[in-house]
Design an enzyme around this catalytic site. Structure first.
Site, PDB file in Angstrom:
ATOM      1  N   ASP A 164       0.877  -1.121   0.005  1.00  0.00           N
ATOM      2  CA  ASP A 164       0.059  -0.152  -0.019  1.00  0.00           C
ATOM      3  C   ASP A 164       0.810   1.388   0.120  1.00  0.00           C
ATOM      4  O   ASP A 164       2.208   1.187   0.432  1.00  0.00           O
ATOM      5  CB  ASP A 164      -0.950   0.205   1.163  1.00  0.00           C
ATOM      6  N   SER A 165       0.335   2.387  -0.289  1.00  0.00           N
ATOM      7  CA  SER A 165       1.076   3.460  -0.421  1.00  0.00           C
ATOM      8  C   SER A 165       1.307   4.072   0.951  1.00  0.00           C
ATOM      9  O   SER A 165       2.428   4.660   1.512  1.00  0.00           O
ATOM     10  CB  SER A 165       0.201   4.629  -1.090  1.00  0.00           C
ATOM     11  N   GLY A 209      -2.808   8.953  -4.584  1.00  0.00           N
ATOM     12  CA  GLY A 209      -3.850   9.553  -5.437  1.00  0.00           C
ATOM     13  C   GLY A 209      -3.433  10.948  -6.221  1.00  0.00           C
ATOM     14  O   GLY A 209      -4.251  11.292  -6.917  1.00  0.00           O
ATOM     15  N   CYS A 226      -3.583  -1.233  -2.496  1.00  0.00           N
ATOM     16  CA  CYS A 226      -3.786   0.198  -2.726  1.00  0.00           C
ATOM     17  C   CYS A 226      -4.773   0.072  -4.095  1.00  0.00           C
ATOM     18  O   CYS A 226      -4.315  -0.298  -5.143  1.00  0.00           O
ATOM     19  CB  CYS A 226      -2.350   0.903  -2.915  1.00  0.00           C
ATOM     20  N   CYS A 249     -11.019   3.278  -1.361  1.00  0.00           N
ATOM     21  CA  CYS A 249      -9.410   3.415  -1.049  1.00  0.00           C
ATOM     22  C   CYS A 249      -9.305   3.127   0.293  1.00  0.00           C
ATOM     23  O   CYS A 249     -10.168   3.007   1.156  1.00  0.00           O
ATOM     24  CB  CYS A 249      -9.396   5.050  -0.993  1.00  0.00           C
ATOM     25  N   THR A 250      -8.216   2.129   0.266  1.00  0.00           N
ATOM     26  CA  THR A 250      -7.966   1.443   1.683  1.00  0.00           C
ATOM     27  C   THR A 250      -7.987   2.350   2.900  1.00  0.00           C
ATOM     28  O   THR A 250      -8.148   1.740   3.793  1.00  0.00           O
ATOM     29  CB  THR A 250      -6.503   0.484   1.550  1.00  0.00           C
TER      30      THR A 250
HETATM   31  N1  DGL Z   1      -4.548   3.824  -0.069  1.00  0.00           N
HETATM   32  C1  DGL Z   1      -4.594   4.167  -1.488  1.00  0.00           C
HETATM   33  C2  DGL Z   1      -5.836   3.529  -2.477  1.00  0.00           C
HETATM   34  O1  DGL Z   1      -6.471   2.432  -1.743  1.00  0.00           O
HETATM   35  C3  DGL Z   1      -4.221   5.416  -1.879  1.00  0.00           C
HETATM   36  C4  DGL Z   1      -3.704   6.508  -1.004  1.00  0.00           C
HETATM   37  C5  DGL Z   1      -2.945   7.321  -1.503  1.00  0.00           C
HETATM   38  O2  DGL Z   1      -3.434   8.314  -2.320  1.00  0.00           O
HETATM   39  O3  DGL Z   1      -1.564   7.209  -1.438  1.00  0.00           O
HETATM   40  O4  DGL Z   1      -6.197   4.145  -3.317  1.00  0.00           O
END
Ligand code: DGL
Length: 280
Positions: A6-7, A39, A69, A200-201
């Site tokens: 994930d990010s 994002g 992500c 978004c996670t």
């Molecule tokens: N958690 C990521 C997702 O599911 C993105 C979050 C970010 O923007 O880094 O889209």
């Protein structure tokens, strides 16, 4: 070993569901905290960063990596699967969160080739996601291919991931969520919202705040549960390739390990220690 990428903090929502559903499996979590939010990044950047993250997880011995992500899955997964992975190691696998989510949203298997029901009931689905996931348009395209009578409305929640990562006061997050949900509902022009997907996670971390503003009547899809069920099925279907090992999860970050550990410790309710990877 199964990698979860994930990010930042967001993929912990997915990891928690995976561990609950498959306690016999061993997971390595990598949060690219140094480069979040994805994002707000350009697609080529997201592909390069995701590739670097997956490489690290492969180097740690993961045969399979789940892109937890949505932004990485929407923007980078297909490119990595088609253009990169075959030259690296065709035996390894990269899976995303998008396919199982679309399957549940459309009630149809991803590879089902039977004719789609063009006269199906008109349903409305609202997708709340990052700006890049929204502009990729992957969710509406994949949903409409399988369920053409579904009306898909997307709302980018720009800036929300940063607020969640920085753990700002809940009232600030509440105000941002109120604004994004109102913008989504305004698009519906009075139609009833049947289903909402927190795409978004990071958003399930504040699911209780979304619930304050979403209509009571709409169903909120739980992506962590959906992904856990889908991965568990996948591993059962490929049991010979992925033997369970039962070791405790490992946690890696390209960012500040103390910050990531503090967040994860609160999130899991038990001590989690992130190991630092130097950011490329
Ligand atoms: N958690 C990521 C997702 O599911 C993105 C979050 C970010 O923007 O880094 O889209």
């Amino acid at each position: 070993l199964i990698g979860v990428f994930d990010s930042g903090h967001g993929g912990l929502t997915i990891l928690r569901a995976l561990v609950q559903a498959m306690p016999e499996r061993s997971f390595v979590y990598l949060g690219d905290h140094a480069h979040m939010p994805y994002g707000e990044r350009m697609p080529a950047d997201i592909v390069a960063l995701t590739q670097a993250g997956v490489s690290t997880l492969f180097d740690r011995g993961c045969k399979l990596v789940v892109l937890a992500c949505n932004t990485a899955a929407a923007v980078a997964l297909r490119t990595l699967q088609q253009d990169w992975l075959p030259g690296v190691d065709p035996q390894r696998r990269i899976l995303g969160v998008l396919v199982p989510t679309v399957e549940v949203a459309t009630n149809r298997a991803w590879l089902d080739e039977s004719p789609v029901n063009t006269a199906g009931p008109v349903r409305t689905i609202g997708i709340l996601a990052t700006r890049r996931t929204v502009t990729s348009n992957v969710y509406p395209e994949e949903i409409r291919k399988r369920a053409p009578s579904t009306l898909v409305f997307q709302q980018a929640c720009a800036g929300l991931v940063n607020l969640i990562e920085q753990q700002v006061h809940e009232d600030i997050i509440r105000a941002a969520v109120a604004e994004h949900v109102a913008a989504l509902l305004a698009q519906l022009d009075g139609r009833k919202l049947d289903v909402v997907m927190l795409g978004c996670t990071h958003y399930p971390i504040i699911a209780h705040i979304f619930a304050e503003f979403l209509p009571d009547t709409c169903e909120v899809l739980s992506q962590p549960q959906i992904v856990a069920r889908s991965l568990s099925d996948y591993l059962q279907r490929h049991a010979a390739l992925y033997a369970p090992s039962g070791a405790a999860p490992q946690f890696l970050t390209t960012g500040n390990p103390a910050t990531a550990s503090a967040f994860a410790t609160t999130f899991f309710g038990k001590t989690v220690a992130f190991e630092s990877l130097s950011a490329p």
